[in-house]
Design an enzyme around this catalytic site. Structure first.
Site, PDB file in Angstrom:
ATOM      1  N   HIS B  62      -5.751  -3.424  -5.323  1.00  0.00           N
ATOM      2  CA  HIS B  62      -5.380  -2.018  -5.136  1.00  0.00           C
ATOM      3  C   HIS B  62      -4.942  -1.476  -6.489  1.00  0.00           C
ATOM      4  CE1 HIS B  62      -3.884   1.645  -3.509  1.00  0.00           C
ATOM      5  NE2 HIS B  62      -2.675   1.414  -3.977  1.00  0.00           N
ATOM      6  N   ASP B  64      -3.929   1.508  -8.613  1.00  0.00           N
ATOM      7  CA  ASP B  64      -3.468   2.889  -8.676  1.00  0.00           C
ATOM      8  C   ASP B  64      -4.016   3.584  -9.914  1.00  0.00           C
ATOM      9  OD1 ASP B  64      -1.683   3.173  -6.383  1.00  0.00           O
ATOM     10  OD2 ASP B  64      -0.474   1.638  -7.370  1.00  0.00           O
ATOM     11  N   ASP B 186      -2.889   2.719   0.991  1.00  0.00           N
ATOM     12  CA  ASP B 186      -1.570   2.937   0.393  1.00  0.00           C
ATOM     13  C   ASP B 186      -0.965   4.313   0.618  1.00  0.00           C
ATOM     14  OD1 ASP B 186       0.653   2.063  -1.034  1.00  0.00           O
ATOM     15  OD2 ASP B 186      -0.120   2.798  -2.937  1.00  0.00           O
ATOM     16  N   HIS B 440      -2.837   9.180  -5.146  1.00  0.00           N
ATOM     17  CA  HIS B 440      -1.649   9.247  -4.289  1.00  0.00           C
ATOM     18  C   HIS B 440      -0.346   8.959  -5.022  1.00  0.00           C
ATOM     19  CE1 HIS B 440      -3.238   5.099  -3.847  1.00  0.00           C
ATOM     20  NE2 HIS B 440      -1.982   4.743  -3.783  1.00  0.00           N
TER      21      HIS B 440
END
Lengths: 992, 992
Positions: B62, B64, B186, B440
């Site tokens: 994941h 970001d 997420d 996000h």
């Protein structure tokens, strides 16, 4: 050292002779596949540019064979909560990355890890790795099972561990797997004996990272960070002191990359950001920083070559991070040459760098002493670990003795030793455990407690496997398959068999090549016994009460009230069996006599006079126990506390534990002893066996009290009337002896800042003080630290218990407890004191020290022995001459054994023994016929005659060039040993 | 939602029509090489075992797109001191590891990173990756430029960023690069509009990780963690709620591996130690633990398939650690099947897992609301980030407007836009910056301060590149290369040109497809001006003094004393140019009138009555500013503080900032305004332009004082006489509207534990309260959080300044300062109030909100314009009908453009506008001829008619099945839009 030149002369001779030997009977036992012509070694180095500053980037990982985690935890990457490190992944990753770019290089060091990894690879993966090795892209350096400690190891175990690692490399990779350089970048100071061994193992150079900060400063200014180190046996051992940019006082990290250029996953330095489309393009900045560092570093070295170690502890687990950025660094820095830059960067290895130094054809500074003690700052002397974990240090030493016995009996007993009446046994487990224990965070005592436990467990496990082998071998040699019992706790008078049995026998195996006499003490509950020797003759024996100190230390592990004491004799490389029977109605033993006021020989407990009646010597001697208050780091001069590595008393005056001792005496026909009780945590037995030339001081220390919140470092100190003139002597790894002088270093003007710790040196097997008339030698049973702070005085540190970590990474105070000793470890040991005239002292302490190292092994059989049991055996046709030590006898493969013979005297050390001596190999063994012989280098990974090393020229050398030495005796089988020489032979043997 | 079915009916129709369209004029613009038949997608899934529990292991990372580090820092692995993360290495490593074992699988999500990596690979490396993609071993999921936030994003920017990411995948990999599932593991709560968009983008399923802890508990018990989510436009959006073993209250990590099975370098779980020769062999233990976890997890899911996400934040930088252990896990767990184990483990991907659910042919629970607000524990409502970093949220929103203008002008101006008189310009930089800003942790405000600065810097950089493009385009469209000036700080009355110039022109570009009227306020230092429009007609203008609040917030960035105010009109997709000249001897402006006692319309500042004279409506309205005292975590119920994510007032009653305000009024023919001064850090202008239907509340808040050590969350609250019955309404990502009810959730029995924070919802573009007679709609200029705590009341959070981190990872208090505002950020914004009858309210707020989102762009030219300058232009032949919004017009490649048309009304929302409406594509543009058209899915990575998705059956569905809808109008070029429908077309165009 005066002894130097005589040895130097010997070296060229070896080459000559070995050419002859090679034409002999042996086949090539050295393995490795060579499907295509390999271009490894010096040939595989990248080209450099003669008119530029060449920067050798050396990608490497430093993988401790146990430290904060156990060796297997490190291998797997388990317990990453303690430290992130997983060697299996390092090797996976490095191999992958080497394949991506043929320019890349990597060196690997620790065979204990490489071996674990290798055997889990598929044959395809193995083939790939062989290719990399054959092309010099993956290069082994050092290559022992581990990177051994230099201050606390015994040379015999170091030779063994190096041999095991190098053998694996040789058999797996052939000549391309042979390391060209030794690489001891982490050990905490450096022993001359290690340099000597490395020279004899054929290394061309020796790289290390740590030396005294004052020494370093001077060497940087004088461009003497590259130097020649003259060990004893060999002309010149080349030692290279790696770049370390960090000024003294910073935590030592001499094998790290330059600041700002660490690209491991464990580092935070900025990667090279070379995509102009993204933010933070930094190529120019990186190149400028690198050029500045390279130019600055170049000023402290002699040639237009410098080396940068690009790696550190357990780095390269994700090698891509390193290589991706190194590729870019090389590309962008070298691209500047188009703009006139005179700096050239290449992937390299230490051997490639060394080759350039050799090509430079310069002269180099010469060093003949060693690199102890090591200080990285004014109050940070790494002299505590000389003694740290004294119980582990002893267990390692006794395990070495067990292993040599195991090795010998594997040879002497034949194949049935490995698979015989008691099942499958092996020496391999013990060899590996001992090899691992040589690591510089193992026997050194600088590991975490759980790791120390793991080392001990491995040794115990190794010994279990050896016990089966020994039992099988002795069954073959005695002709009896009666079950053998081992009692490993005799030092605390625990042996369930002897405690309860009314009739048993004890076999005494002697791993030395000469007969020995040895005192045996067995825990018993009877009051009178008869003992008879192998010929059925009665032996004088006595029963004495178990001492209070022993009862307290053994706790509920044994219940003997008495000890049966008698002296045994054991033949060379053989055993003798003694039978013991309880006398039902024997007389009770004489109780020990309690004294408040000392009597007889005890009337001078604290100032007694020690005499040698034979020589007529007599000195006054005071011995007592003291403790230094360990610095807690709360100090105006420095915040350095004492810890596992560092010794730093907060005062130079130790506290005496007690001015007087409670004493008991035991005196009978076998032994006289004075049992001294200084405190609940310090006691001693002063013991003299009837026919011994050495006085035994058996000390029992612990648990060191810490309820006063003070860390304690316990010493025993011998204060004598000997006029030492600030000199004393210590051995180097149990072999040669070096002179030490108070507040002095031979190669620089010492500014002494720690009057005690700065005068401590490692004692591996012995230390002595002497004047013209008297030499008092203390033989130890393990490695310890010691010093001579006052004239006539010799102190030895016995035990340490500390309440603070000393900030060198282990992150634990050295505060040993265990399930049995929750209140702190109790440690027992022995010092053997010998008082001789100096010219003859070695004749006493050399054999005494070997007896302490390779002690007899006792095995027990309950009940009576069957009549056809062979009770005595020697593996040798005759004892070897006193100067010759049988260092190694171990099975090599099916029909060959490895033999090392050693001249155990230094030249000029003994009038009698410091002479060349010749041994006939065919007349050596009683049961083995030697049908072939080939001499090898010390580590047995190269034929001796193929061992051709770089020649180096010292800057200045006042000594005359060595005379040519004469060759061996005329017969092929006769080999001549010169003082301190070790010769290594691969023998093809058959049972006679 | 009542509106649902009508939309549902539309979907099948599209398929039908598109078949026709496909036979049309267009070539295939979708790229990708297919040298061999690919077996990617569902076909490439590993076989499972029907009679066993199948465990799908999904290796994933994941990544970001900015959070604790900037996106480029994450890509390179820079600033690893902040967080160890380097995406370049992740992709390097994963590709290497996938090649080692064809069974292995990996999913990759964030194209912003993949793109950066891809363009640095050699063509050989690229070919290797294509092979992996073609074989389904590397699978893209989600595939947008980033994983967008769902609470604070506007749908238009989300569609853009998804389009950019998916286009890259499509052009690089072809059909095998098309993600089958959406993957939002997420984001902090989930918007129905996102599900709707994903359905229209052709995804078969939607996986996410975070939902309210109470919701999760109920779903686990009811086996409703897999469910159908009905979005509006599309029949069924499938959403899958991933396994999360952690009980509520633990930090959320729903995309992590099961406990004890994290083998990343960032984890400490024990590796599988399967060498029986080494210590700590643990295969049996690992297998038993795994089986127990699998069986426990299976109880909460319906089928004999479960999924385990094997990865987490920035994991797989050294993928070997994961895969080596996963290989072993699979081998050893499956080996147990020989002993009767009924558990089968396979490498898998979310789509392979989804395929198994589909094959199970079950019915699934149905959901029609959304997943806001998200709470992971009783006092941990993630409703703070709805407002966090209000300045960034506004800058992101205004940047979207700039980008759409830039895109349109790139099309309308032709190639010269990109390379014209002002140099090289592009829209790509801005597109990427906007795409990154949708992440996000970007517009959400949950990143570190330096990262927020980086997002803003990227937007500014993008706008700089767009400005060149816009200048070039306007030069082409106007025929004048006069230099254009941009004034980006008009909101604080700063514009050096207008402040000093005596004569200048201002062009107003309108990106909407209908004409707009817009108030212009320019900072000036003169007292009187003349303004004339494009036809030379004078325009009513007024000069008013700059307010005190504006002077304070602009500081020394501008020096205007007055503002020139006039209304402009701009044509659809076009511009109109106004000329401004200083009148040397004009009258001074009327000073603002200071009042202590309010007069006229101000006599009810705090309780004024708001009336719509047209409709005759009138409500009572009180508006004021308050602050909640942010919890500092020192609280008996919970130690959760308010922070970047979490909103947690320590009392449900906010403090009023001031009961009364100092006021000034300005009233002239253009505008009436009341300037209110509540405190040094809160002021407001209530403003009504002469022909506006909306009342403007321009608020200026900050710096929030913290000298009392209290964190503050400032709201404005509108208290009205509207009878709301605990209901209020918010939009979802700027599109459809959801009904919210106080202390209520549609799908479970809420136990409310935070009376304020638990009733906050995201407001992206509007919120309203209504009763039968009146609807008060507030249109916002950015995303904000808000709620209706009391009947008739609507509160909106404007600004937050907090002193504690809220322990969700960002590790910084949300305490914004800057070089200009070292004492705390000052934020200014606008709320537009519209009072309408409920059935007609949408007719007002839909266009009003679009005007706020796509606002006119002003550009200035100093001095007079050359006479041949074209002063007015529209890109459209005519304004589009009021229901139709031109969502996208952007250059696709050389001769094609992407067009999105949207019906901007929901069904039943407007009597007039909620009807299907037809547009003729050929009659759309004034300067472009449309010569080909092909309809695509929403994300433009698939022909619409090839978009065939899994069909799913809901458990219960009370609504009637949708009627078949009729097709488009008869002409190929005429497209019919139904309420809320977006249709995406690739047009081939030529300049007329």
């Amino acid at each position: 050292m005066a002894a130097g030149w005589q040895q130097l002369a010997v070296a060229p001779l070896f080459f000559l002779l070995l050419l002859l030997l090679l034409s002999g009977v042996l086949t090539l036992p050295l393995g490795g596949e060579n499907k295509r012509t390999p271009t490894c070694g010096y040939e595989s180095c990248h080209a450099t540019k003669p008119n530029m500053l060449n920067v050798h980037l050396v990608p490497h990982t430093h993988d401790d064979v146990g430290w904060l985690k156990t060796v297997d935890q490190y291998f797997y990457g388990d317990r990453n909560d303690i430290q992130h490190a997983g060697v299996q992944y390092i090797l996976d990753s490095v191999v992958d990355q080497l394949l991506k770019n043929p320019d890349r290089r990597f060196i690997y060091v620790e065979t204990a890890f490489f071996y674990r990894w290798w055997k889990r690879q598929s044959s395809g993966e193995q083939q790939t790795v062989k290719q990399l090795v054959n092309e010099g892209r993956l290069e082994f350096v050092n290559g022992g099972w581990c990177m051994s400690d230099e201050a606390t190891t015994h040379y015999s175990a170091v030779v063994d561990q190096m041999t095991m690692g190098l053998r694996f490399l040789n058999e797996t990779f052939g000549p391309c797997g042979r390391p060209r350089v030794a690489w001891h970048i982490d050990p905490f100071g450096h022993a001359r004996e290690h340099a000597s061994m490395f020279a004899q193992m054929g290394y061309d150079g020796f790289f290390f990272g740590r030396l005294d900060y004052q020494d370093r400063t001077r060497r940087m200014l004088a461009q003497e960070q590259e130097l020649l180190w003259r060990a004893n046996i060999d002309p010149l051992t080349f030692a290279l002191d790696k770049n370390k940019k960090n000024p003294p006082g910073i935590l030592p990290n001499g094998y790290n990359p330059p600041e700002g250029f660490c690209w491991d996953q464990s580092c935070d330095d900025p990667p090279i950001r070379d995509d102009p489309d993204l933010e933070d393009y930094n190529v120019d900045d990186v190149v400028m920083r690198f050029l500045a560092i390279a130019k600055s570093q170049a000023t402290a070295y002699k040639t237009n070559h410098i080396i940068m170690t690009m790696g550190s502890d357990f780095q390269y687990e994700n090698a891509n991070l390193w290589y991706k950025n190194l590729d870019k660094l090389i590309r962008y820095v070298n691209a500047r040459q188009g703009n006139g830059s005179r700096v050239n960067v290449v992937y390299s290895t230490p051997s490639c760098y060394l080759q350039e130094l050799h090509r430079a054809n310069l002269t180099w500074a010469l060093k003949t002493d060693d690199f102890f003690p090591y200080a990285d700052s004014a109050h940070d002397f790494w002299t505590g670990y000389f003694t740290s974990r004294p119980a582990l240090k002893r267990y390692e030493r006794v395990s070495n003795s067990h292993l040599q016995t195991c090795n010998q009996l594997e040879v002497l007993g034949g194949p049935v030793s490995r698979n015989g009446p008691f099942g499958e046994g092996n020496s391999q487990t013990m060899k590996k455990a001992m090899a691992v224990a040589q690591h510089h965070d193992a026997v050194s005592g600088t590991e975490k407690q759980h790791v120390a436990n793991d080392y001990a467990r491995r040794l115990a496990d190794g010994w279990r496997h050896c016990q089966v082998l020994v039992s099988n071998s002795l069954a073959a040699l005695t002709g009896s398959s009666a079950k053998r019992i081992y009692c490993d706790n005799l030092n605390i008078s625990v042996c369930p068999l002897t405690e309860s049995s009314k009739k048993f026998s004890v076999s005494v195996y002697n791993p030395l090549a000469r007969p020995v006499t040895w005192p045996v003490r067995l825990p018993v509950n009877g009051t009178a016994y008869t003992v008879s020797d192998a010929k059925g003759q009665p032996v004088d024996c006595q029963v004495v009460p178990v001492s209070r100190a022993t009862r307290e230390v053994r706790k509920n592990r044994g219940f003997a009230i008495n000890e049966l004491v008698f002296q045994v004799q054991a033949p060379p490389l053989g055993f003798s069996t003694y039978s013991v029977s309880l006398l039902q109605d024997g007389p009770p033993p004489a109780a020990a006599t309690k004294h408040r006021a000392p009597t007889a020989i005890q009337n001078k407990v604290f100032t007694l006079s020690l005499s040698n009646l034979e020589t007529g010597q007599s000195i006054s001697l005071t011995q007592n126990f003291y403790w230094y208050n360990a610095s807690d780091g709360n100090n105006s001069e420095s915040d350095q506390p004492s810890g596992a590595y560092i010794f730093r008393p907060n005062s130079s005056t130790p506290f005496v534990i007690s001015q007087r001792a409670k004493t008991e005496t035991v005196q009978n026909s076998v032994v006289q002893e004075v049992r001294q009780w200084f405190a609940p945590w310090v006691s001693q037995v002063v013991r003299l066996y009837s026919d011994s030339r050495a006085l035994e001081l058996e000390w029992t220390v612990g648990p060191l009290p810490i309820d006063d919140s003070l860390g304690k470092e316990v010493i025993t100190r011998l204060d004598t009337s000997i006029k030492t003139c600030e000199m004393f002597y210590t051995d180097s790894n149990g072999r040669e002896v070096l002179q030490r002088k108070k507040d002095f270093r031979p190669t620089w003007n010492l500014k002494q800042s720690e009057p005690i710790a700065g005068n401590y040196y490692p004692i591996n097997s012995r230390a002595f003080i002497k004047d013209d008339k008297d030499q008092l030698t203390v033989v130890t049973d393990r490695s310890q630290g010691g010093g001579s702070i006052h004239n006539g005085s010799l102190e030895i540190m016995l035990h340490r218990r500390l309440l603070y970590d000393d900030v060198r990474g282990v992150a634990e105070p050295l505060n040993e407890t265990s399930a049995i000793f929750p209140e702190g470890l109790v440690v027992r040991g022995r010092l053997l004191l010998s008082l001789e005239r100096p010219p003859a002292a070695a004749d006493a302490h050399r054999p005494l020290a070997q007896e302490a190292v390779l002690q007899p092994l006792l095995t027990f059989v309950d009940g009576g022995l069957s009549p056809d049991t062979r009770l005595e055996f020697s593996g040798l046709q005759a004892a070897l001459p006193p100067a010759v030590h049988l260092l190694t006898l171990t099975q090599w493969d099916g029909d060959s054994v490895l033999l090392r013979l050693e001249h155990q005297f230094q030249s000029r050390e003994s009038r009698v023994n410091s002479q060349p001596v010749t041994v006939n190999l065919q007349k050596l063994f009683s049961t083995l016929e030697v049908i072939g012989v080939s001499e090898m280098n010390l580590s047995a990974n190269q034929w001796k005659d193929e061992m051709i090393r770089f020649a180096w020229t010292p800057q200045t050398d006042s000594e005359a060039p060595p005379p040519k030495a004469s060759g061996d005796a005329s017969s092929t089988w006769e080999v001549t040993l010169r003082p301190m020489e070790i010769r290594t032979f691969l023998l093809r043997v058959a049972l006679r």
